[in-house]
Motif scaffolding. Sequence first.
Motif, PDB file in Angstrom:
ATOM      1  N   ALA A 186       0.812  -1.216   0.000  1.00 51.49           N
ATOM      2  CA  ALA A 186       0.000   0.000   0.000  1.00 51.49           C
ATOM      3  C   ALA A 186       0.844   1.265   0.000  1.00 51.49           C
ATOM      4  O   ALA A 186       0.302   2.368  -0.044  1.00 51.49           O
ATOM      5  N   ALA A 187       2.170   1.118   0.044  1.00 47.37           N
ATOM      6  CA  ALA A 187       3.046   2.287   0.161  1.00 47.37           C
ATOM      7  C   ALA A 187       3.174   2.999  -1.192  1.00 47.37           C
ATOM      8  O   ALA A 187       3.494   2.370  -2.193  1.00 47.37           O
ATOM      9  N   PRO A 188       2.950   4.337  -1.217  1.00 53.54           N
ATOM     10  CA  PRO A 188       3.094   5.079  -2.460  1.00 53.54           C
ATOM     11  C   PRO A 188       4.410   5.848  -2.559  1.00 53.54           C
ATOM     12  O   PRO A 188       4.628   6.554  -3.548  1.00 53.54           O
ATOM     13  N   GLN A 189       5.281   5.742  -1.545  1.00 49.60           N
ATOM     14  CA  GLN A 189       6.469   6.586  -1.503  1.00 49.60           C
ATOM     15  C   GLN A 189       7.326   6.397  -2.751  1.00 49.60           C
ATOM     16  O   GLN A 189       7.686   5.271  -3.113  1.00 49.60           O
ATOM     17  N   GLY A 190       7.656   7.528  -3.397  1.00 49.80           N
ATOM     18  CA  GLY A 190       8.502   7.500  -4.581  1.00 49.80           C
ATOM     19  C   GLY A 190       7.797   7.043  -5.836  1.00 49.80           C
ATOM     20  O   GLY A 190       8.448   6.865  -6.872  1.00 49.80           O
ATOM     21  N   LEU A 191       6.488   6.857  -5.774  1.00 48.31           N
ATOM     22  CA  LEU A 191       5.739   6.312  -6.907  1.00 48.31           C
ATOM     23  C   LEU A 191       4.676   7.310  -7.361  1.00 48.31           C
ATOM     24  O   LEU A 191       4.062   7.988  -6.544  1.00 48.31           O
ATOM     25  N   VAL A 192       4.474   7.395  -8.653  1.00 47.79           N
ATOM     26  CA  VAL A 192       3.544   8.347  -9.255  1.00 47.79           C
ATOM     27  C   VAL A 192       2.221   7.654  -9.538  1.00 47.79           C
ATOM     28  O   VAL A 192       2.153   6.688 -10.304  1.00 47.79           O
TER      29      VAL A 192
END
Length: 620
Positions: free
Chosen positions: A499-505
Motif C-alpha cells: 500500500a506504500a506510495p512513496q517515490g511512486l507516481v
Amino acid sequence: MAVATAFAALAAADGARAVAVDNVDPLIGTGSREPSIQRGGGAGATVPGAAVPFGLVQMSPETAPALNAFGAGYAYDDTRIRGFSPTHVSGTGCAAFGDVPILPLARAASAPPTRRPTFSHAGESAAAGAYSVTVGGVRVALTATARVGAMRMTFPRGRAATVLVDAGGSQNGTDRATVRIDPKRGEVVATARSGRFCGAAGNAYDIHVVARFDARPRAWGTWRRATGAPGAEGGPFAVRAGSARASDARRATGRRFVPGGLPAEPIRGARAGAYLRFAPGSTVEVRLGVSLTGVAGARRNLAAEAPARVAFATLRTRARAAWARQLERVDGPPGRVFATALYHALLHPNVIADVDPRRGWEPRSTISGWDVYRTQFPLLSMSYPEQARDVVRTLTRQSCAPRWAIGGRDADVMVGEPGAILLAEALAFRVPGIDRARTLAVARRTLEPPCRSSDGGDSGVLERAIADDAVGRVAGDPALRARAAAAVRGLDLAARDPAAPQGLVEGSAGQYAFGAPFAVDDDPATVARLEQVLRRLDGGPFDPYAGLGNEPSFAIPWIGAAIGRPDLTADAVARAMALFDATPQGLPGNDDAGALSAWYVFAALGRYPLWPGSARLVTR
C-alpha cells in the motif's frame, strides 16, 4: 503462455462485427463515479461535443463550475454553460485548451455574465460528429471538421439575440488576448496565448480563431479587463460600444479544481472579447477556423474545410461518415460500450498543422506518451497505421522524443521516456511509412543523456527500465535489456508494503510491482502477490490492490496469462470490464486521451499488448 499475432488479433473475436457509428454515445464517461483520484476515482472527463477522428477541433460546451471537467471542459453534473469552445483534450486529469468560448444569450449583454445560462440533459443530444443542447432558451447545434467548428444558434422568438466571443476564456487563463470585429464581413478574429498544462511552464501556445457569421450584426462592441482588475472570469470589465478592437495582457495565474488533487486557486489572466447583437429571434450560424500558426492559417482552414456554400447539415453528415469509416476498421462486439470506447480512442492524437495537401502527412499533437504507450498507441499501430506513422514522424523531428506533446510543444509532464517506447512499438508492429533507421536512432538517443531524465523517483526508474527493455527488444541490444532488468531488481518493489506510495507516481508498490511485465517471473511468491493485488480492481494510489482507472494497473489483469495462470487473467479481465458501462459515469477513471478506453477495446477482443517493444499479444 497464450499469445497472438498482432495484425490478426483485432478481427478474431467470436461474434465480432464492424463497429456501428449509431452505437456511439459521447456522453459516456462525462460524469464521475468517484470524484477523488485518491480513492481510485477521477471522472472519465471525456469530451461530449462534435469532432471528427483525430481532428484539431472538438467543438464542445464548457460547463460551470466544472469541478470534475478536467481537460474536457464539461462535467455531466453541471447545470450551467459558460460557452462553446473549439479546442479540448479528452480524458486528462488536468485542464487544457477550452480556448475562445462562444456564448449565445437570449438577452442584451455586452460582457460575460456573472451568472451563466442553464441547461438540462433533457434538452441535450450527442452523437458521433454532432452535439446539440438548449441553453438559456437558445437551441445550439454543433458539428466539426478537422480544423473548423460549426455552431448554429436558434434564439427564441421575440427575444434578444446576443453572441459573446471570449478571447480570454481559456481553461487555464490567458497571458494575452486580442479580438477584432469586422461587422461588414460578419467576422470576429480572436487570438490568445495560454498553456500551463498540468502546471508546466514551458508549453505555452498561441491560438488563432476566425469566427465567420452568416449574418451581419445590428450592433457590436468589445470588452476587456477593467484597469487594475485581476482578470477574473466574472470581471469587472470595461465595455466599449461600437468598438472593433480590444486587447489585454496579464500573466495567467491560478489553477482549476481537481478532486483529491491540489487545491483550486481562482484563474486570473488577460481578458478581452467581443459582443454582437443580431435581430431578435434570429437563427445565426458561425464557423470557427482554428490555427496554432496564425490568422492566415485559420482563414485557409476555414476556406478549405467549411466554405459558406457547404450547408451545416452537410458538414454534420460528413463528420458522421468520417467516424463510420474509422470505426468500421475494427470488428468488435455490438453495443454502446465497445463502440464508444473505440470512438474515444480515436479522438487523439490531433492534427496540429494547417491545411496543406502538398505535405502528404499530418503532424500530430496531444500525444499522451505515459498514458497511451500501454494501450492506445498499440491500437493505432495495428489498426490505424497511418496515424501511428504520423506520430512517429512528429516525434522524430526532434533530437529527444517528447514525453507529452500538447499544443505542438512538449509539456514534459509525467515520468520516464515514453516517447522512446512509442517509437519502439511502431518498430515492433512494423508501422509502414516510417524511416526505421531514424526512428531507432531517436529512440536510442532518448534513452541516454542529455535526453534521458532522472526525475520521477522510483516510478521514473521503473518507466526508464520499460523504455530500455522496449528499445532493446526492437534493436536486438542485450545490454539495454540487461540495464532494464537490473534497474527493476534494484527497486525490489515486491519487498515493500504493497500500500506504500512513496517515490511512486499515481500508484502503490503493490501495483507497480507488476508495472514492468518483462521482469515478472512465475515463482509461487509472485503468483501469491498477484492473487492478492487482484482481489479488488477499483483501488487508488494508496491501496494494495489494483486500480484499473489508472495506468500503473493496466497490465495487472493480464499478468496471469503470461506466467501460467490464465484463470487469473480470465477472471480479472471479466471483472475489470464490468467496471465500464453505458452511462455518463461509465468509466472507472480518467480516460487520458483514450488510453483507458483502448484498454477496454483490447479486453473486449480478448488480447492485450503486454510487452512494450513486442508485437506479441497475450490472450485471455
